[in-house]
Scaffold this motif. Structure first.
Motif, mmCIF file in Angstrom:
data_model
loop_
_atom_site.group_PDB
_atom_site.id
_atom_site.type_symbol
_atom_site.label_atom_id
_atom_site.label_comp_id
_atom_site.label_asym_id
_atom_site.label_seq_id
_atom_site.Cartn_x
_atom_site.Cartn_y
_atom_site.Cartn_z
ATOM 1 N N ASN A 225 19.012 -1.247 -11.188
ATOM 2 C CA ASN A 225 17.745 -1.507 -10.516
ATOM 3 C C ASN A 225 17.614 -0.602 -9.299
ATOM 4 O O ASN A 225 18.610 -0.290 -8.633
ATOM 5 N N TYR A 226 16.384 -0.212 -8.990
ATOM 6 C CA TYR A 226 16.152 0.775 -7.946
ATOM 7 C C TYR A 226 15.047 0.295 -7.014
ATOM 8 O O TYR A 226 13.956 -0.062 -7.469
ATOM 9 N N THR A 227 15.356 0.292 -5.718
ATOM 10 C CA THR A 227 14.352 -0.086 -4.736
ATOM 11 C C THR A 227 13.237 0.948 -4.710
ATOM 12 O O THR A 227 13.497 2.151 -4.648
ATOM 13 N N MET A 228 11.996 0.481 -4.762
ATOM 14 C CA MET A 228 10.855 1.381 -4.663
ATOM 15 C C MET A 228 10.377 1.393 -3.214
ATOM 16 O O MET A 228 10.350 0.368 -2.541
ATOM 17 N N LYS A 229 10.013 2.584 -2.736
ATOM 18 C CA LYS A 229 9.567 2.744 -1.358
ATOM 19 C C LYS A 229 8.090 3.127 -1.321
ATOM 20 O O LYS A 229 7.602 3.838 -2.198
ATOM 21 N N LEU A 230 7.428 2.657 -0.280
ATOM 22 C CA LEU A 230 6.058 3.096 -0.043
ATOM 23 C C LEU A 230 6.096 4.593 0.230
ATOM 24 O O LEU A 230 6.790 5.052 1.139
ATOM 25 N N GLN A 231 5.356 5.367 -0.560
ATOM 26 C CA GLN A 231 5.420 6.826 -0.442
ATOM 27 C C GLN A 231 4.240 7.398 0.328
ATOM 28 O O GLN A 231 4.410 8.055 1.345
ATOM 29 N N VAL A 232 3.024 7.182 -0.168
ATOM 30 C CA VAL A 232 1.824 7.712 0.476
ATOM 31 C C VAL A 232 0.740 6.650 0.453
ATOM 32 O O VAL A 232 0.794 5.705 -0.337
ATOM 33 N N TRP A 233 -0.266 6.822 1.304
ATOM 34 C CA TRP A 233 -1.370 5.861 1.346
ATOM 35 C C TRP A 233 -2.664 6.590 1.698
ATOM 36 O O TRP A 233 -2.671 7.726 2.150
ATOM 37 N N TRP A 234 -3.764 5.896 1.461
ATOM 38 C CA TRP A 234 -5.088 6.404 1.809
ATOM 39 C C TRP A 234 -5.959 5.205 2.140
ATOM 40 O O TRP A 234 -5.441 4.092 2.304
ATOM 41 N N ASP A 235 -7.270 5.376 2.254
ATOM 42 C CA ASP A 235 -8.135 4.306 2.753
ATOM 43 C C ASP A 235 -7.988 3.015 1.972
ATOM 44 O O ASP A 235 -7.895 1.938 2.551
ATOM 45 N N PHE A 236 -7.973 3.101 0.633
ATOM 46 C CA PHE A 236 -8.021 1.878 -0.157
ATOM 47 C C PHE A 236 -6.799 1.664 -1.037
ATOM 48 O O PHE A 236 -6.690 0.646 -1.702
ATOM 49 N N GLY A 237 -5.876 2.601 -1.061
ATOM 50 C CA GLY A 237 -4.745 2.464 -1.968
ATOM 51 C C GLY A 237 -3.469 3.036 -1.400
ATOM 52 O O GLY A 237 -3.437 3.638 -0.320
ATOM 53 N N GLU A 238 -2.391 2.853 -2.143
ATOM 54 C CA GLU A 238 -1.095 3.377 -1.756
ATOM 55 C C GLU A 238 -0.235 3.552 -3.003
ATOM 56 O O GLU A 238 -0.500 2.948 -4.054
ATOM 57 N N THR A 239 0.785 4.379 -2.901
ATOM 58 C CA THR A 239 1.691 4.635 -4.013
ATOM 59 C C THR A 239 3.114 4.287 -3.610
ATOM 60 O O THR A 239 3.559 4.640 -2.511
#
Length: 765
Positions: A225-239
């Protein structure tokens, strides 16, 4: 669960009950739907725990669903819209008109191309859109519709349009208003490299979610299992992002929402786990990712052989043009610009002249050379090709071309050529045959002739690029034309070129079949050939693995980085725009990014930054902003692209007869700027993280934006476009400034001061 979590589930259930059903479209985001939580008995599942994994071979175990209650989010069910999106149908009935292709282009896909299908005499497609107002147009038979409100019979092209708006070119766009409410959503499509790709020999898995609605996420696989990290974001969303080894795997994603909700992102109820076969279907070209690119406009770069200079005059387009005739001119290297400068004023630059400057290019760290068209044509720019299989004699002989390629390769440089499949020049033998013989010509169907006989250069008699009679459009739906063009591309790849830059691919007829055919042929001949498309907007549909490796990234360089470096965008605004950009493309695509700010088609970057026009002396502030912008370009994933002479501090305003194309005056240079570019090349060479595919946002405030580079966030890039210094709170740990080199050598903790209109790059201590 908190009250907010119950409300969230209710919103999702309402979304499902509303029946958001649409036809699937491979050019759009994967469909998805959510259903209420289901109980999973302990005997059927286990609760996954996050662990760290190395990237060697790992043992696979049976994958099981979690032991606690989760809300499944199924993204593999056909004909469903993701939560938060609404199905919207677009139609066009051509009546008795002959229509071979229709595409939907609009603000919802950055004016890219979504093909429509013909069903019972009507062209249609259904797409999933978020609530909002959208403008759009149809692209019919390879041409933009002028006015969406009138198809020529007084009827609208789309009967369901809500309104119309000026398109800025004298026509009208149609408008759709999509009603609805956004709820929590997760988007994931493993068929799309934006969500799953192999980059830097790692499998990268990402998902998109509504901004600030995810607390944590875990990628659960049958080998760890692999921890996912917040990578990028914008006004209404994020990856969110995680890496795993490049090997076969079954997997799913667990998401905890910011209000405590638990979600499992699954394939389908019958087959809940995703499967990755471990095969690299869209390979990253590491020579591009590690490279530094230099663009050459050959007539204006360097004159190495004066004996071929006058050869430009005997086949210039103005001599053939019967509507707008003229006389081309041959100028000395330092002669003033004339009204013919763009296209028909020649200065004598050639292939031998490029070969003479290879050592200079090597001193800049250049490993990739992109050359504007060099095949027989009727202009200085070469985009009106006469013969796709012949080097233009004004640039030299094939022996000189071979010597150039051999010398470039000997220095570890690759070379890509410019290819123009959408249109040719009026001196093309096939077009001249049509001009002479009309429909008796075997090449009649190679073009789109409206009336015959016609005069050469009469844009009203046949279809030309943007209506120009000097650039007749090619019928790439014709198999003979395809074979001719693709054969030419293969000819020059076999000759020794390493890749192809394609001019205006979005205007080529039937690009959905032409470019996959081109890619297949080129990659079979040379698997590591680099294919770049001239697309100016954010258009991920072109880089899914079947067309191009990268696009000319004006959407990054000009729309975002240039406006940030000018001080027109705050750090926060620029970062949000970058977030949307990086979320749209696969990490493998980002790693191969053709990242430029200016080119032969724009004003020079120093002019754009307030440095003045050709002949002016740029201000210190414009030089400072150029250094900020170029450092950002060298610090991002992909290959940074420099237009010839920018590294010498050259100026040029496109509005003045394309003066950005004026010959490089080799006895004039801004040594400060030249040394800066050389230092950037050394920095990129010695810091592997700057050549990696991985980047992750850190923070943005005021004029400052900061992001990590490298697979372990080992490098931090901090830029400040405002005219006053700013303090930045550093991430935990010790940091050392590695750029600029004269910064304090001490290890830093806590905060760092970022200079006004400046950039610093730090490495973990």
């Amino acid at each position: 669960m908190k009250k907010g979590g119950l409300l969230l589930i209710l919103l999702i259930l309402v979304s499902i009950a509303s029946g958001c059903i649409s036809e699937s479209n491979e050019n759009q985001t994967a469909t998805a739907s959510t259903v209420p939580p289901t109980s999973v008995t302990p005997s059927q599942s286990s609760t996954p725990t996050t662990s760290t994994s190395t990237y060697g071979p790992s043992e696979r175990t049976e994958l099981k669903l979690p032991s606690v209650n989760y809300t499944p989010i199924y993204v593999g069910i056909e004909k469903g819209c993701p939560s938060g999106r609404v199905p919207v149908k677009f139609t066009y009935n051509p009546g008795n008109k002959t229509v071979k292709s229709v595409s939907l282009r609009g603000s919802f896909n950055n004016w890219g191309e979504w093909p429509m299908e013909l069903k019972n005499g009507t062209w249609e497609t259904t797409v999933c859109l978020r609530p909002g107002r959208y403008e759009y147009k149809y692209f019919i038979n390879g041409q933009w519709v002028k006015d969406m409100s009138d198809d020529g019979t007084g009827r609208p092209y789309d009967p369901d349009a809500d309104a119309y708006a000026p398109d800025g070119y004298g026509g009208k766009n149609a408008v759709r208003v999509v009603e609805g409410r956004e709820a929590f959503y997760v988007e994931f499509d493993p068929r799309d490299p934006a969500y799953l790709s192999i980059a830097d020999k790692r499998t990268v898995v990402r998902f998109e979610a509504k901004r600030d609605t995810v607390e944590s996420a875990v990628l659960v696989t049958d080998h760890g299992n692999y921890t996912m990290k917040l990578q990028v974001w914008w006004d209404f969303g994020e990856t969110w992002r995680a890496e795993m080894p490049v090997e076969p795997a079954d997997y799913y994603i667990l998401v905890t929402s910011s209000d405590g909700g638990k979600f499992a992102v699954l394939n389908t109820s019958e087959s809940p786990f995703f499967h990755f076969d471990g095969v690299e279907g869209f390979p990253q070209l590491e020579w591009v990712s590690n490279g530094i690119t230099y663009q050459i406009f050959p007539d204006r770069f360097n004159n190495g052989n004066k004996s071929n200079d006058a050869l430009a005059l005997d086949h210039d387009e103005l001599i053939l043009n019967q509507v707008n005739p003229g006389q081309p001119i041959l100028s000395n290297w330092s002669d003033p610009i004339t009204p013919l400068h763009c296209c028909h004023q020649y200065f004598g630059g050639d292939i031998k002249g490029i070969t003479e400057k290879l050592d200079y290019l090597q001193s800049l760290g250049v490993t990739i050379i992109y050359i504007n068209p060099i095949f027989l044509s009727g202009s200085a720019h070469g985009y009106d090709t006469y013969d796709y299989y012949r080097l233009d004699p004004k640039f030299g002989t094939e022996d000189e071309l071979r010597e150039f390629l051999d010398e470039a390769h000997r220095r570890g440089m690759r070379v890509i050529f410019d290819f123009v499949p959408n249109h040719c020049g009026i001196g093309n033998p096939a077009f001249l045959d049509v001009w002479e013989k009309g429909n008796e010509s075997p090449y009649w169907d190679w073009f789109f002739v409206k009336k015959w006989p016609f005069k050469l250069g009469d844009g009203s008699a046949y279809v030309g690029w943007w209506g120009f009679g000097s650039l007749p459009k090619l019928n790439t739906a014709n198999q003979e034309v395809r074979e001719y063009l693709i054969g030419a591309a293969l000819h020059w790849i076999e000759f020794g070129f390493d890749g192809i830059r394609v001019d205006v691919p979005n205007e080529v007829l039937d690009p959905g079949t032409f470019f996959p055919e081109l890619r297949k042929a080129v990659k079979e001949k040379k698997p590591d050939a680099y294919l770049v498309g001239e697309i100016w907007t954010l258009s991920p549909e072109w880089v899914k693995g079947d067309r191009f490796d990268s696009l000319m990234n004006y959407a990054l360089g000009r729309d975002i980085l240039l406006n940030y470096a000018k001080g027109l965008l705050s750090g926060e605004s620029a970062m949000k725009m970058m977030g949307r950009y990086y979320a749209s493309y696969g990490e493998n695509v980002v790693a191969m990014g053709f990242n430029l700010v200016d080119s032969h088609d724009t004003s020079r970057v120093l002019t754009d930054l307030g440095g003045g026009k050709l002949g002016d002396t740029p201000s210190n502030e414009s030089i400072q902003r150029l250094k900020l912008l170029s450092t950002l370009l060298y610090a991002l994933p992909g290959t940074p692209v420099t237009f010839q002479g920018d590294e010498r501090g050259l100026l040029g305003d496109k509005g003045h007869y394309d003066e950005q194309r004026y010959p490089i005056q080799w006895d004039t240079v801004n040594e400060d700027v030249l040394n800066h570019y050389r230092a950037l090349a050394e920095l990129r060479k010695r810091v592997p993280a700057l050549r990696s595919s991985a980047m992750r946002f850190y923070t943005a405030k005021g004029g400052v934006m900061a992001f990590f580079r490298g697979h372990h966030d080992e490098v931090l890039v901090v830029a400040n476009s405002w005219k006053k210094p700013a303090l930045l709170e550093l991430p935990e740990g010790e940091w050392k400034v590695i750029w600029p080199e004269d910064f304090s050598p001490e290890l830093l903790r806590g905060t760092v001061e970022v200079p006004a209109i400046g950039i610093i790059i730090l490495e973990r201590g």
